[in-house]
Design a protein around this motif. Sequence first.
Motif, PDB file in Angstrom:
ATOM      1  N   HIS A   1      -8.980   2.575  -2.070  1.00  0.00           N
ATOM      2  CA  HIS A   1      -9.319   1.939  -0.784  1.00  0.00           C
ATOM      3  C   HIS A   1      -8.293   0.868  -0.466  1.00  0.00           C
ATOM      4  O   HIS A   1      -7.879   0.097  -1.340  1.00  0.00           O
ATOM      5  N   ALA A   2      -7.904   0.812   0.833  1.00  0.00           N
ATOM      6  CA  ALA A   2      -6.823  -0.093   1.255  1.00  0.00           C
ATOM      7  C   ALA A   2      -7.360  -1.418   1.791  1.00  0.00           C
ATOM      8  O   ALA A   2      -6.593  -2.358   1.970  1.00  0.00           O
ATOM      9  N   GLY A   3      -8.657  -1.529   2.159  1.00  0.00           N
ATOM     10  CA  GLY A   3      -9.193  -2.786   2.688  1.00  0.00           C
ATOM     11  C   GLY A   3      -8.918  -2.983   4.156  1.00  0.00           C
ATOM     12  O   GLY A   3      -8.802  -4.125   4.602  1.00  0.00           O
TER      13      GLY A   3
ATOM     14  N   GLU B   1       0.819  -1.196   0.000  1.00  0.00           N
ATOM     15  CA  GLU B   1       0.000   0.000   0.000  1.00  0.00           C
ATOM     16  C   GLU B   1       0.862   1.259   0.000  1.00  0.00           C
ATOM     17  O   GLU B   1       0.527   2.247  -0.642  1.00  0.00           O
TER      18      GLU B   1
ATOM     19  N   ALA C   1     -16.223  -2.754  -1.597  1.00  0.00           N
ATOM     20  CA  ALA C   1     -14.912  -2.990  -1.020  1.00  0.00           C
ATOM     21  C   ALA C   1     -15.048  -3.031   0.476  1.00  0.00           C
ATOM     22  O   ALA C   1     -15.979  -2.522   1.060  1.00  0.00           O
ATOM     23  N   ASP C   2     -14.020  -3.582   1.112  1.00  0.00           N
ATOM     24  CA  ASP C   2     -14.053  -3.826   2.562  1.00  0.00           C
ATOM     25  C   ASP C   2     -15.283  -4.648   2.926  1.00  0.00           C
ATOM     26  O   ASP C   2     -15.782  -4.580   4.019  1.00  0.00           O
TER      27      ASP C   2
ATOM     28  N   PHE D   1      -6.570  -5.803   4.366  1.00  0.00           N
ATOM     29  CA  PHE D   1      -6.189  -5.500   2.975  1.00  0.00           C
ATOM     30  C   PHE D   1      -7.096  -6.171   1.954  1.00  0.00           C
ATOM     31  O   PHE D   1      -6.734  -6.258   0.794  1.00  0.00           O
TER      32      PHE D   1
ATOM     33  N   THR E   1     -10.150  -5.862  -0.352  1.00  0.00           N
ATOM     34  CA  THR E   1     -11.035  -4.856  -0.920  1.00  0.00           C
ATOM     35  C   THR E   1     -11.280  -5.179  -2.383  1.00  0.00           C
ATOM     36  O   THR E   1     -10.438  -5.790  -3.054  1.00  0.00           O
ATOM     37  N   THR E   2     -12.451  -4.766  -2.873  1.00  0.00           N
ATOM     38  CA  THR E   2     -12.770  -4.915  -4.294  1.00  0.00           C
ATOM     39  C   THR E   2     -12.697  -3.576  -5.022  1.00  0.00           C
ATOM     40  O   THR E   2     -13.037  -3.492  -6.196  1.00  0.00           O
ATOM     41  N   ARG E   3     -12.289  -2.519  -4.294  1.00  0.00           N
ATOM     42  CA  ARG E   3     -12.202  -1.171  -4.889  1.00  0.00           C
ATOM     43  C   ARG E   3     -10.831  -0.577  -4.661  1.00  0.00           C
ATOM     44  O   ARG E   3     -10.672   0.586  -4.306  1.00  0.00           O
ATOM     45  N   ARG E   4      -9.810  -1.403  -4.854  1.00  0.00           N
ATOM     46  CA  ARG E   4      -8.453  -0.890  -4.657  1.00  0.00           C
ATOM     47  C   ARG E   4      -8.127   0.164  -5.703  1.00  0.00           C
ATOM     48  O   ARG E   4      -7.378   1.103  -5.452  1.00  0.00           O
TER      49      ARG E   4
END
Length: 788
Positions: A741-743, A538, A680-681, A732, A734-737
């Motif tokens: 977004h870091a998750g 990240e 995400a997350d 970490f 996430t589906t929206r990196r």
Amino acid sequence: MRISYRIATVGGIPVVIAALIAVSAWILLERAGRSREAAVLAGTVYREMIAATAARNDFIHSPPEGRLPHEVTFRRATHGARAALDALGGLADQGIQADAVETARRASDRHAARLEELVDAIAFSDARARGMAEQEARLLALAEQARQRQHAANAALVASLAEADRQMRDSRNLVDGLHRLREAILSARLAAKDEVLGAEPPDSPAESLPNAAARSDALAFWLDRVERAAEGLAASLPADTAHGTALDELTRLRAERLDRTTLTELAPRYDALAERVLKAADTGYSAVQDEVTELLHHTVSAHAMEQETQTLAMTALTLSGRTLRALERRDPRGLHDVATDSGRLRDRVAGLPISPLIQDEMLAAITAWRDGLERTTDGLARQNGAIAAMDMDAAAVMNTARRLNDLFQDSAVRSAGLLRSTLLIGATIGLLFAAGAALLVAGGITRPLRRLQGATRRLARDPRDGRVTDLERRDELGDMARAVHHFAAEINRREDELRRAKEQADSTLAELRRTQAHLVQAEKLAALGQVVAGVAHEINTPLGITLTTSTLIREKVPKMKRLLDSGQLRRRELERFLTDMGDVSELMVNNAVRAAELVQRFKELAMDPVGETRRRFDLRLCLMQAVEAMGAFWDAAEHRVVVDCPPGLMMDGYPQAIAQIVSHLLLNAVNHGFADGKGADGEGTDGQRGEGQSGTVTVAARKASAEVVELSVADDGRGIPVDLRARIFDPFFTTRRGHGHAGLGLHIVHNAVSQLGGTITLEDEGEEAGGARFVIRLPPAMRERDGA
């Protein structure tokens, strides 16, 4: 001899004795039970006869329309007593008991037969009483009819008296008017005479003038009085044939004007008219007086007759009341006295001067009433005799039942005493036999048992001491000794095996503990490596961009410096340089800020806000403050946040940690639940809400139980796919990196909830409902955090 045989012998003697005692007790108990059952039946007979007597009395004293329930009751009680006597006959012994039951049966049969006679007699008396009531009503109606006729005659007499009184008043007024007229005429004539005498010449002319005026005024006064008296007399004279001529003559005299000149002519005519009318008025007045006297005599007689008819009605009512009271007391003598008085009433009716038709009907009603009264008196005497006989029969049944109850109670008591004696003697004999046999058998059992007990204690102290005696015995004690000897040998063998197994298990346990320590350390290193790899991945991106831009700056700045020093720097190149530097500096600042935010997010994994101490706080106020603090984040997108928490819900813990958990969940809902693409997350289902669309996030809290406070954050967004739900709390993930977004959001929330001693779950809202709902369950008093 084996011990089981000895014990069977010792136990068999009491058993045989107990069996004999039980058989005797059963016989005695059966006899006592029959006696008690018979006593209960005797008591039932007694109670049923009392109930029958009470119901009979209620039947007798009730009105005819209310006797049926009481008749049913005393019939049922009588039949119940007879049925109890029949059952009692099957339980009575031959002799005194059977004779008493038979006596009670005969008395009960007589009581039932007389009961039927009493019912028939009372029905007959009721019929006679109804007839008497009809005759009484007829007599009262006739008396009332006679009274009304007499009352009408009295009213006619009163009207005649009123008319006679009016005529007397008119005659008196007429006479008074005539006397006033004659007095006024006489006074006028005297005044006229005085005036004539006063016309002679006086001695003194001065005195003659006043006297003449006075005499003239007196004459005028009396002439006026005559006129008024004549007017009043004309008004009081009736216009009938007797006084019509006088009225006409008076009218003519009044038409001729009375004055000084006509007084001498008219005065004699007035006197003659007054004299003639006065004689006629005196004659009419005397006739009216005679009529009034006759009317008064008839009125007094009629009033006395009306009073007599009322007295007859009251006497009839009095006789009826006395009859009812005598019937209630069942008093034949009282009814005889009423019959005698009714004869006197008949004589009084016969002497009344009333209508013969009414008088004959009244005499017939009294005669019929007296006839019914005499028959009722005879029936009442018969009823009283039947009741007395029934009371004697009932008393005989109840006395016999009481006697039977005493006999059966005595029999039950004797059976119980015999049972106690049998039990006491049998128990004593059984105990003596059992004690003797037990002492003999116990001696042969206890001594070997003591030796076996000593051997067992020695083996307990030292299992390898194998000295066990009585191994040669062939009874149960020998079997026990051999079993103890085998048990001791088996214990020694298994103890050796267990010792070897223990040593091997201790060695294996030590090896397992070493392996466990290596595995725990490896798991920690793997988790640390995963976290470090995520941190490196990240942070590497913003740092790489920052390094690239700084390298570009380092290359362009010396070049621009050379152009500036040589004077070859053009305006267009300077503007392009400044534009590039602005873009590069903005890119460097954005990536530096992103790196700083990532570092801050990594620090939040520890979830230990600096300086926060544990305290008691209002959960609703904490949630409202957390929502208001992030208002600017979702106001632009027109999202709506609803807080549903009851006021006064207090918690003991860390409000800043709660606020941070709620903030992360709100950001997660807004960023992923209502964003384009997959979540995400942990959130996201394609195609349900696009970027910029508004939605609703509900923050709810309630006290689920005394030990659990439930906090939930739910949105109506796209929800989370089923295949992603198992990984939403992983760091970490996430589906929206690609959107920055870091998750780490839900991972931070999971760590914070765990540190507070709670749990967080993603609850399934169903595919149709949509959205995601995170439920956090915390204790009202949170536990102390590590390092807090």
